[in-house]
Design an enzyme around this catalytic site. Structure first.
Site, PDB file in Angstrom:
ATOM      1  N   GLY A 338      -0.401  -2.642 -15.804  1.00  0.00           N
ATOM      2  CA  GLY A 338       0.543  -3.667 -14.770  1.00  0.00           C
ATOM      3  C   GLY A 338      -0.616  -4.143 -13.647  1.00  0.00           C
ATOM      4  O   GLY A 338      -1.894  -3.673 -13.856  1.00  0.00           O
ATOM      5  N   PHE A 340      -0.434  -3.260 -10.911  1.00  0.00           N
ATOM      6  CA  PHE A 340      -0.962  -2.098  -9.908  1.00  0.00           C
ATOM      7  C   PHE A 340      -1.277  -0.832 -10.579  1.00  0.00           C
ATOM      8  O   PHE A 340      -1.609   0.046  -9.880  1.00  0.00           O
ATOM      9  CB  PHE A 340       0.606  -1.779  -9.235  1.00  0.00           C
ATOM     10  CG  PHE A 340       1.287  -2.817  -8.284  1.00  0.00           C
ATOM     11  CD1 PHE A 340       0.246  -4.021  -7.785  1.00  0.00           C
ATOM     12  CD2 PHE A 340       2.517  -3.271  -8.469  1.00  0.00           C
ATOM     13  CE1 PHE A 340       0.906  -5.057  -7.206  1.00  0.00           C
ATOM     14  CE2 PHE A 340       2.939  -4.283  -7.863  1.00  0.00           C
ATOM     15  CZ  PHE A 340       2.412  -5.041  -7.187  1.00  0.00           C
ATOM     16  N   LYS A 356       2.462   6.768 -14.614  1.00  0.00           N
ATOM     17  CA  LYS A 356       1.591   5.483 -14.074  1.00  0.00           C
ATOM     18  C   LYS A 356       0.579   6.244 -13.000  1.00  0.00           C
ATOM     19  O   LYS A 356       1.037   6.710 -11.942  1.00  0.00           O
ATOM     20  CB  LYS A 356       2.585   4.753 -13.214  1.00  0.00           C
ATOM     21  CG  LYS A 356       2.002   3.331 -12.922  1.00  0.00           C
ATOM     22  CD  LYS A 356       2.922   2.508 -12.127  1.00  0.00           C
ATOM     23  CE  LYS A 356       3.759   1.726 -12.644  1.00  0.00           C
ATOM     24  NZ  LYS A 356       4.574   0.888 -11.561  1.00  0.00           N
ATOM     25  N   ASP A 458      13.394  -7.259  -7.974  1.00  0.00           N
ATOM     26  CA  ASP A 458      12.536  -7.764  -9.228  1.00  0.00           C
ATOM     27  C   ASP A 458      13.449  -7.526 -10.576  1.00  0.00           C
ATOM     28  O   ASP A 458      12.603  -6.998 -11.501  1.00  0.00           O
ATOM     29  CB  ASP A 458      11.308  -7.011  -9.011  1.00  0.00           C
ATOM     30  CG  ASP A 458      10.232  -7.998 -10.095  1.00  0.00           C
ATOM     31  OD1 ASP A 458      10.478  -9.194 -10.238  1.00  0.00           O
ATOM     32  OD2 ASP A 458       8.950  -7.538  -9.931  1.00  0.00           O
TER      33      ASP A 458
END
Ligand SMILES: *[C@@H]1O[C@H](CO)[C@@H](O)[C@H](O)[C@H]1NC(C)=O
Ligand SMILES: *[C@@H]1O[C@H](CO)[C@@H](O)[C@H](O)[C@H]1NC(C)=O
Ligand SMILES: *[C@@H]1O[C@H](CO)[C@@H](O)[C@H](O)[C@H]1NC(C)=O
Ligand SMILES: *[C@@H]1O[C@H](CO)[C@@H](O)[C@H](O)[C@H]1NC(C)=O
Ligand SMILES: *[C@@H]1O[C@H](CO)[C@@H](O)[C@H](O)[C@H]1NC(C)=O
Ligand SMILES: *[C@@H]1O[C@H](CO)[C@@H](O)[C@H](O)[C@H]1NC(C)=O
Ligand SMILES: *[C@@H]1O[C@H](CO)[C@@H](O)[C@H](O)[C@H]1NC(C)=O
Length: 652
Positions: A338, A340, A356, A458
């Protein structure tokens, strides 16, 4: 090159030293978004209607029982150890309008050591102090109050100004009734405050010959050398608009002895020598790079402590453990990438997890990291992706989630762009309904079911993950914000956040996240899932491809809404169910936020407990400010009473 590297810090040092002796001068003829950069705004304060709204002015959102503070970003040097004192003149225009029969509570011009509005300074405290700070030297705040409520027995009346030092109990107060000035009338009121180092003098209105108040005051005895200047205000059950429309400040500079210049030169000289003696280039370049990476560390100096303090935080892992779990972040284990960071599959114990790793270059990624750990880290719901752990070590930021084998929803529902890959089978209507209901449960929990209200900000297909049974789990809380219940009903953002196509029309104007902006995005999601189409952009065009909401509303107007259903479903669905879901989606996408149903109502409609909201055949035009609600129950005001206590969160 080398010269620049050396010169930059030296120049900075000199500027820094100069800044210490500089005076403070500024002018705001009005307040625009650009002014925001020069101000410190507390969470309840914002800029709207070309004015500072010290407490919320919002239609619909709660205005009651609030306090706020707005300060100029850079402090003013009031006195020096050498016994020198600065003077200042400031002029501002207030506009205070009562919104309840009695106005409440007041606004103040303040000089303060404290950037933050004290907790519990709503009601009679005017955002100046709270019950603990009242009367204490710790408060380090002086104020000229414009009091619009008689809030305690010694208070003069509901239309007076007062001089307050470390307290809201004024040393001197003067009623304005005799001058025919009524503070909370909604009229512009010009105020001039002068301080010459000895006396503080206040003029109100156009009469510049007769001050309303002039009093000897030695500010150096109460305030630190440098103070912030600005405004504070509060409301109680009685509310008012607390606006400042313009503001000018001219402060004198303190001229210290010439010795200061010697110090500046010495400081600059030593910086120079230091730099030369430590292999300048390498150090400076390194620092420069390091700077960006560490901005989050600066914003949250005790990041680990802050996370650990946030109650039952998820587990803190060692970087080594996570490295091992993911085969040293092996490419083969990569699940996705993604903006980030990159997500890897891993094995911890004998459990599959998704890890992540926030990109080192992404400052935003680190803000996202904090948001995730502090919001979903504490929430548990079967329709939320579970955050299992985190790691912050050696400038690495990692998040550990439960692993969801079926990936994200977008892979299954969109037909109009991505070719349908083999594994991405078409989801049946039954499964789609279950996904919609799952997301609705998750959002209702965030809005109404947990101790602190959370806005996701979001909601979109790619943020909905599917477990092995295709149950929906809402993930990616990188933009989410927590709202303390009863304190405020919205979150003001500095930046516009969200994804185009899912953003409610008003959020583009206000930049504010509310329960209603989440409901809008949910509505768009419902339509995508039922229609198998992407949302399109923010356009006013009525065709289906460029905007799903407008396109579907047009079909609804013509009475052919079922044409919108995803063709790949081959008509295998109950017509009434499809119609109900499509109309519910439109109701959530009502241009007027007050006309959107709450998530609670959405759930009731989905289960058939409540009837479908009325949706006008013609899509209403977007108007701001919005009209009061037409079919929505006022669930905002009753949430507090209805909440079942959540015992697992009660430990806070
Ligand atoms: C608002 O303020 C800006 C400067 O901050 C100024 O350029 C502009 O003319 C002002 N507008 C009005 C209507 O006073
Ligand atoms: C403030 O205004 C007074 C009166 O106009 C003036 O004498 C004084 O110099 C001003 N002070 C500053 C700091 O500008
Ligand atoms: C607040 O402080 C003032 C002294 O400045 C004191 O007289 C007053 O009683 C205090 N009020 C409360 C409620 O503590
Ligand atoms: C300062 O205030 C006192 C009253 O507190 C007054 O007597 C005096 O004249 C004032 N001085 C100036 C310069 O305004
Ligand atoms: C003002 O207060 C400071 C600090 O308490 C003190 O040093 C100074 O002498 C005072 N000045 C006057 C004029 O009273
Ligand atoms: C304000 O409203 C709350 C709830 O409606 C009530 O409990 C409280 O007594 C009120 N306070 C005042 C000062 O009127
Ligand atoms: C005002 O809000 C505070 C905390 O947000 C709360 O403790 C207090 O009871 C509220 N007061 C009223 C009158 O609602």
């Amino acid at each position: 090159m080398r010269f620049h590297l050396v010169a930059a810090p030296v120049i900075l040092a000199v500027l820094w030293a100069l800044a210490l002796v500089q005076s403070l001068d500024f002018q705001f003829p009005n307040f625009t978004e650009a002014a925001r950069k020069q101000l410190i705004l507390s969470s309840n304060s914002y800029i709207a209607e070309k004015a500072i709204q010290v407490t919320p002015d919002s239609h619909g959102a709660s205005m009651a029982n609030m306090s706020g503070r707005v300060l100029y970003r850079w402090p003013f040097r009031l006195w020096s150890k050498g016994g020198k004192k600065a003077s200042f003149n400031t002029t501002f225009v207030l506009n205070i309008k009562n919104m309840t029969p009695s106005s409440g509570e007041g606004l103040a011009f303040i000089l303060t050591a404290d950037r933050d509005v004290p907790v519990g300074s709503e009601g009679q405290w005017l955002g100046i102090v709270n019950p603990t700070l009242n009367g204490s030297m710790e408060a380090r705040t002086a104020a000229v109050e414009f009091d619009t409520g008689k809030s305690f027995p010694d208070d003069l009346d509901d239309n007076h100004i007062g001089l307050d030092v470390n307290s809201v109990y004024s040393r001197t107060s003067v009623s304005l009734n005799g001058r025919n000035i009524y503070i909370s009338s909604g009229n512009d009121i010009k105020v001039v405050v002068r301080y010459d180092g000895k006396n503080l003098t206040v003029f109100v209105g156009e009469d510049m010959d007769n001050p309303v108040l002039s009093e000897h005051l030695n500010l150096s005895s109460y305030l630190p050398e440098a103070v912030y200047v600005g405004f504070s205000g509060s409301t109680s059950n009685n509310t008012q608009l607390n606006c400042v429309k313009s503001w000018e400040f001219i402060g004198s500079e303190i001229k210290d002895s010439k010795l200061r210049w010697v110090w500046i030169l010495v400081a600059a000289g030593s910086v120079l020598i230091l730099l030369i003696s430590t292999g300048i280039g390498a150090v400076f370049l390194h620092r420069k790079r390091g700077c960006k990476v560490d901005r989050l560390d600066d914003a949250y100096p005790n990041i680990d402590e802050a996370i650990l303090r946030s109650s039952i935080a998820p587990r803190n892992y060692k970087f080594k453990e996570l490295g091992k779990a993911t085969g040293n972040f092996n490419r083969k284990n990569k699940l996705g990438k993604g903006g980030f960071g990159t997500v890897y599959k891993g094995i911890l114990g004998n459990k599959e997890v998704a890890v992540k790793r926030v990109s080192k270059k992404s400052t935003q990624g680190k803000q996202e990291f904090m948001a995730e750990v502090t919001t979903i880290g504490n929430l548990h719901h079967r329709n939320l992706v579970k955050l299992i752990g985190w790691c912050h070590e050696r400038r690495e930021y990692l998040l550990v989630y439960e692993y969801l084998p079926n990936g994200s929803l977008d892979k299954y529902v969109f037909c109009d762009e991505k070719p349908v890959t083999q594994e991405a089978t078409v989801l049946s209507w039954e499964k789609r309904l279950s996904v919609i209901s799952g997301v609705a449960h998750a959002l209702d929990y965030l809005h109404n079911g947990c101790m602190k209200r959370v806005f996701h900000r979001d909601i979109k297909a790619s943020n909905i993950m599917l477990d092995s049974d295709f149950n929906a789990k809402l993930g990616d809380f990188g933009l989410a914000r927590t709202i303390i219940r009863n304190e405020q009903t919205h979150h003001s953002t500095k930046e516009l956040a969200g994804t185009p196509g899912y953003m409610a029309p008003e959020s583009i104007l206000t930049g504010r996240a509310t329960a209603e902006t989440d409901v809008y995005a949910f509505g768009v999601l419902v339509l995508e899932v039922a229609c198998g189409r992407k949302p399109g952009g923010q356009t006013e065009r009525d065709d289906y491809i460029s905007n799903i909401v407008h396109g579907l509303w047009e079909l609804y107007r013509r009475g052919t809404i079922l044409e919108g259903a995803d063709a790949r479903l081959d008509g295998i669905f109950k017509k009434e169910e499809m119609e109900r879901v499509l109309i519910l989606g439109l109701a959530c996408c009502h241009p007027n936020p007050n006309d959107r149903p709450s998530m609670k109502t959405v759930l009731e409609v989905l289960t058939g407990e409540a009837p479908l909201p009325d949706v006008p055949a013609e899509r209403p035009v977007f108007m701001w400010p919005p009209k009061p609600p037409s079919f929505k129950e006022w669930d905002n005001s009753i949430i507090g009473d209805q909440l079942p206590p959540i015992s697992e969160l009660a430990g806070r």
